[in-house]
Design an enzyme around this catalytic site. Structure first.
Site, PDB file in Angstrom:
ATOM      1  N   SER A  59       5.440   4.730   8.033  1.00 27.76           N
ATOM      2  CA  SER A  59       4.834   3.765   7.121  1.00 27.76           C
ATOM      3  C   SER A  59       3.585   4.296   6.418  1.00 27.76           C
ATOM      4  O   SER A  59       3.152   3.716   5.426  1.00 27.76           O
ATOM      5  CB  SER A  59       4.486   2.478   7.870  1.00 27.76           C
ATOM      6  OG  SER A  59       3.426   2.692   8.779  1.00 27.76           O
TER       7      SER A  59
ATOM      8  N   LYS B  63      -2.662   1.333   9.584  1.00 32.08           N
ATOM      9  CA  LYS B  63      -2.549   1.032   8.160  1.00 32.08           C
ATOM     10  C   LYS B  63      -3.888   1.324   7.488  1.00 32.08           C
ATOM     11  O   LYS B  63      -4.898   1.567   8.141  1.00 32.08           O
ATOM     12  CB  LYS B  63      -2.188  -0.440   7.923  1.00 32.08           C
ATOM     13  CG  LYS B  63      -0.962  -0.945   8.676  1.00 32.08           C
ATOM     14  CD  LYS B  63       0.336  -0.349   8.197  1.00 32.08           C
ATOM     15  CE  LYS B  63       1.524  -0.903   8.982  1.00 32.08           C
ATOM     16  NZ  LYS B  63       2.767  -0.174   8.687  1.00 32.08           N
TER      17      LYS B  63
END
Length: 249
Positions: A60, A133
């Site tokens: 990701s 993230k």
């Protein structure tokens, strides 16, 4: 006739030599144990309060981070240092972001070694229970996407994001549009691999509505530590967010 003469000095030294040797070995191993315990304690304190290691389990954050990269995380942020827009942060699942994970099966020797390394922060058996993230929105920020040029905006300032990884032919930095205001004590986070990241955009049906409580943040990722061929400091791209006004109150 019996020999009643006193032992000579050389006789006494000869008889004491084995005892001194045994004491020397005992002292050596005692000191070695003390050094090991002190080093373990120091490493544990460093891991608990300063830095620790994690590995990357998914794609990701590509191409910033690749699967199985190992990173060093600064745990002083956010405990003593404020989180900034652009920071790459590791955080505990706020609830519902991760699917249930099957327990990893290890033989006793591997499990013991992994535990020992985890105590000193060199292994991260709980990496699969955490996410990583990039911070896009701070508390109070208005985050929206996408404008006519396909850009994301923070507090109405469009961003040029060099770290974003887009598939061939894509121009918008998010496949889906969104428009949110970040709640107090929370963050809006997104993966750099924008078309392959289950981040804040896609967790609106979870208890936190896609926002990450700051209290869930373990720390900021500082450096890729392994493999050595990828060793590098992780950039938080302050220039990307320099024109963004302070978060609204």
């Amino acid at each position: 006739m019996t020999d009643n003469s006193l032992p000579t000095r050389s006789d006494r030294l000869a008889s004491e030599a084995p005892q001194r040797g045994k004491r020397g070995v005992v002292i050596f191993f005692r000191d070695l144990l003390i050094i090991f315990v002190v080093a373990l304690l120091i490493s544990f304190l460093i891991k608990t309060f300063l830095v620790r290691s994690f590995y990357i389990p998914s794609g990701s954050m590509e191409n910033t981070l690749l699967v199985n990269d190992r990173i060093i995380v600064n745990e002083l942020e956010p405990k003593l240092m404020p989180i900034q827009r652009g920071d790459v942060v590791v955080f505990r699942d706020p609830g519902g972001w991760l699917l249930p994970q099957a327990a990893v099966q290890q033989n006793p020797v591997a499990a013991g070694l992994d535990w020992l390394l985890s105590v000193v922060g060199l292994s991260a058996p709980d990496s699969n229970d955490h996410l990583i993230k990039r911070v896009i929105g701070l508390p109070g920020d208005h985050v929206s996407c996408c404008n006519a040029l396909g850009q994301l905006s923070v507090n109405d300032v469009p961003l040029s994001e060099p770290y974003v990884n887009l598939p061939a032919g894509a121009s918008a930095v998010s496949k889906d549009n969104f428009d949110v205001v970040v709640p107090e004590n929370s963050l809006w986070v997104m993966g750099d691999n924008r078309y392959n990241s289950k981040d804040s955009r896609y967790n609106g049906d979870t208890p936190g509505k896609g926002f990450v409580p700051i209290d869930n943040v373990v720390g900021r990722a500082l450096v890729i530590s392994w493999p050595l061929s990828r060793w590098t400091w992780l950039d938080d791209y302050p220039e990307v967010f320099r024109g963004v006004s302070p978060e609204t109150k």
